[in-house]
Enzyme design. Structure first.
Site: not given
Lengths: 163, 564
Positions: B54, B116-117, B166, B478
């Site tokens: 993502e 959940f999630q 949802k 760097m």
């Protein structure tokens, strides 16, 4: 210098978190804060007290204005304003302290709002210095508990007030 | 579809809204709480690019936004899907890139329940978005989406996150897309104050030693053409920030190159000695200013910016002008046409700058090993600059800024503010999706490329011929350079003992892998890479100890440069 800043915001969930997050995230400091609905239920008013030099205050005001939910920001220090805090103080009145307590309440134009055999609960409003003064006077008598609000403030209506 | 009587589900409303916003592509990744949307995406006309992480979805949308000037769009699921976007969102936020991220959320009933999630993504992203929303009711959905796009692209642009529970996506409502929105609390200023503009013009005409310091704001407001006309008319030299590269033609004689920590000698000297600094869409970042007290110490400062918070944040500004920089410069140009410009009195100043240019130009020592700067010079030479370049972060980024000449805006994709390693490759994917026929090159280091290397699969799946250039010095260049200069050469954990075989890795993903280990192979590899119409990795095994110079140590005055 201390500045009292009035902030009108959309009355939506999470707005307080945005303002608080702005202050913590940018290292600004909030000394006190009060929030309440205005006459328009879709708008809330926040009054906050912060401290900083001119440049910092300018930045705080700009950053507040940048928040999408903020409608208006006024630095009350730019003109005259009335600011008040309120304290509820539970003072011990055992033995012979009652008249002493009552006379202090009277002088400070406070009110006794609850009484029990051993305690008076006193309500007092005023600016920060007044609240501090009454607290100092009650300390030797015995303060059991204290609850204080943040400052609320409004600009004074006066012809000399600068825009 | 849009009839007032027909009811649509939240998921359908969502897709309708995207169509109204003329979204052509979504970068996303499905999961439980956005399955309703994906169900409708199955036969929708809108294009969806399935990334492999993502974070890359946001960087790709960000890259897409930077090259097109449109809003980039992402769609991810709740919980880990949403939290994975945070780096991408913060990257877009620091660079003011218009992106709208849609995240799934657990049903409103379960919010706060450690479902959940579940993640409080609105809370998590509050400080790194321009604004964010949790949609609690399907009735709000269309208006919120409209607002989200409006906020993302207007004013100082930035990322907006919209959290979609949802049950909201499954609930139904009549669809009505608002034509206009007015927000009492959000009204960006576009027109600059006329009096301030006139004051600024007086200073700009009179100044003997002026410098324009142009930033990413010029590109964001599409003001490059106006800036170029303006600078040439007034004969004022221009230095740009990293984000401003391409805002003014890099090959123009008035161009001083980049300023700041790894800026050119002449740019830093010009800023230090100027009598008037004209900041346009720039924000006086610490990597630009170094020691603030010694930054443009004898200059009056004019600052044009759409964001009032950028003005007088780090440096005291004499003439602030809040507004869209394109509008402001256009206004300046109309005033100029009424005035006679004497270019002669700048001659001495331009000569002084010429002298600095002669005293020190960007250079590197030749060697029997491949020099990373040489690779970038060759890429510029072989593409004639006609390509989109993404960079990762670190030495690869600075060498690209120094050795690649950007003549046009929206050609460089780089994480300037946040400095996000792993940004370049997914951003290049986004750019390639926007312009399938353009050459898109990601200039990477061996460290950065491994932060989003999984996106090779995305590039190959969608047949995106992104060219990845890995300047492989087997270390975090760097970090190594700072350890060499400021930490007694104690190279703590900056060297990679093992690496995958990048050529084989490319092949394993179905891409093409090429490698050069000697200077004489460089040109051949670049030519082959550019001619390949597939995703390709070009690995250049470069000198490990090479540093980026000139350099101003952090916090030092910018005229105190370590030259080479």
């Amino acid at each position: 210098m201390r500045h009292t800043i009035s902030v009108l915001v959309d009355n939506k969930p999470g707005v307080l978190a945005r303002v608080a997050g702005l202050f913590s995230g940018r290292g600004f400091n909030i000394e006190c804060l009060s929030v309440n609905e205005t006459l328009d239920p879709t708008v809330s008013q926040m009054t906050l007290v912060t401290r900083g030099d001119d440049q910092l205050i300018e930045q705080i005001i700009k950053q507040l204005n940048k928040l999408i939910d903020v409608i208006k920001v006024v630095d009350l220090e730019n003109g005259d304003y009335v600011g008040r805090e309120m304290a509820l103080i539970k003072v011990s009145v055992e033995n012979t302290k009652r008249s002493e307590v009552l006379s202090i309440v009277d002088i400070f134009r406070g009110k006794v709002v609850d009484i029990s055999p051993s305690f008076y609960t006193i309500e007092v409003t005023g600016d920060e210095a007044k609240i501090r003064a009454i607290v100092e006077l009650f300390k030797p008598i015995g303060i059991k508990e204290i609850a204080r609000t943040g400052k609320v403030a409004l600009t004074r209506e006066s012809k000399e007030r600068k825009a | 579809m849009a009839g007032d009587t027909v009811k649509l589900t939240g998921a359908q409303i969502f897709l309708e809204c995207l169509q109204r916003e003329q979204v052509k592509v979504i970068f996303g990744y499905p999961g439980g709480s956005v399955l309703d949307v994906y169900n409708h995406l199955y036969d929708a006309s809108i294009k969806h690019i399935l990334v492999r992480h993502e974070q890359a979805a946001v960087h790709a949308a960000d890259g897409y936004a930077r090259v097109t000037g449109e809003v980039g769009v992402c769609l991810v699921t709740s919980g880990p899907g949403a939290t994975n976007t945070v780096t991408g969102i913060a990257t877009a936020h620091m660079d003011s890139i218009p992106v709208v991220v849609f995240s799934g959320q657990v049903p409103t009933m379960l919010i706060g329940n450690d479902a959940f999630q579940e993640a409080d993504i609105v809370g998590i992203t509050r400080p790194c978005t321009k604004h964010n929303y949790l949609v609690r009711d399907v009735k709000e959905l269309a208006a919120v989406i409209k607002e989200a796009f409006y906020i993302a692209r207007s004013g100082r642009p930035g990322p907006v996150l919209v959290d979609l529970p949802k049950d909201v996506l499954r609930a139904s409502d009549t669809f009505h897309y608002p034509e206009h929105i007015t927000m009492r609390s959000y009204r960006p200023t576009y027109k600059g104050n006329k009096r301030q503009i006139v004051r600024a013009m007086e200073e700009m005409v009179a100044a003997r030693k002026p410098v324009i310091y142009a930033g990413g704001g010029v590109i964001l407001s599409n003001a490059s053409k106006e800036l170029t006309t303006f600078a040439r008319k007034l004969n004022i030299p221009v230095t740009t920030t990293l984000m401003g590269l391409g805002a003014f033609p890099g090959s123009d004689p008035l161009c001083l190159g980049m300023l700041g920590m790894h800026g050119t000698y002449r740019a830093n000297m010009a800023v230090t000695h100027c009598d008037l600094l004209i900041a346009i869409g720039a924000r006086f970042d610490d990597r630009v200013t170094g020691d603030l007290n010694k930054f443009a110490p004898s200059a009056k400062v004019i600052h044009m910016d759409i964001d009032p918070t950028s003005i007088s944040k780090n440096i005291k500004v004499d003439i602030p002008i809040v507004g869209d920089v394109r509008e402001i410069i256009k206004e300046c140009l109309t005033i100029i046409s009424e005035q006679k410009i004497q270019k002669d009195h700048r001659k001495e100043w331009l000569n002084e700058i010429k002298h600095w240019r002669e005293k020190h130009t960007l250079a590197y020592k030749k060697s029997t090993n491949i020099k990373p700067q040489y690779v970038i010079e060759k890429i510029y030479e072989l593409t004639k600059g006609d390509c989109i370049v993404a960079t990762e972060v670190g030495q690869n980024q600075m060498w690209t800024a120094q050795y690649f000449t950007f003549d046009k805006p929206r050609r460089l994709l780089t994480s300037g503010g946040l400095g996000t390693m792993g940004y370049g490759f997914p951003a290049a994917i986004g750019a390639q999706v926007a312009f399938p026929d353009k050459t898109v090159i990601d200039i990477a280091g061996d460290g950065s490329i491994q932060m989003n290397i999984q996106e090779l699969a995305t590039a190959v799946q969608y047949q995106l011929p992104v060219k990845i250039v890995i300047l492989n010095n087997h270390c975090l260049g760097m970090v190594r350079q700072w350890q060499e200069l400021f930490y007694d050469k104690r190279y703590s954990h900056s060297r990679f003992e093992t690496h995958p075989d990048f050529v084989k890795l490319a092949e394993a993903y179905g891409a093409v892998g090429l490698r050069a280990t000697k200077p004489e192979e460089v040109e051949k590899v670049i030519k082959r890479g550019l001619a390949t119409h597939k995703t390709v990795i070009m690995e250049f095994v470069v000198e490990s100890e090479e540093g980026v110079y000139p350099m101003v140590p952090a916090g030092a005055s910018i005229d105190k440069m370590i030259l080479l």
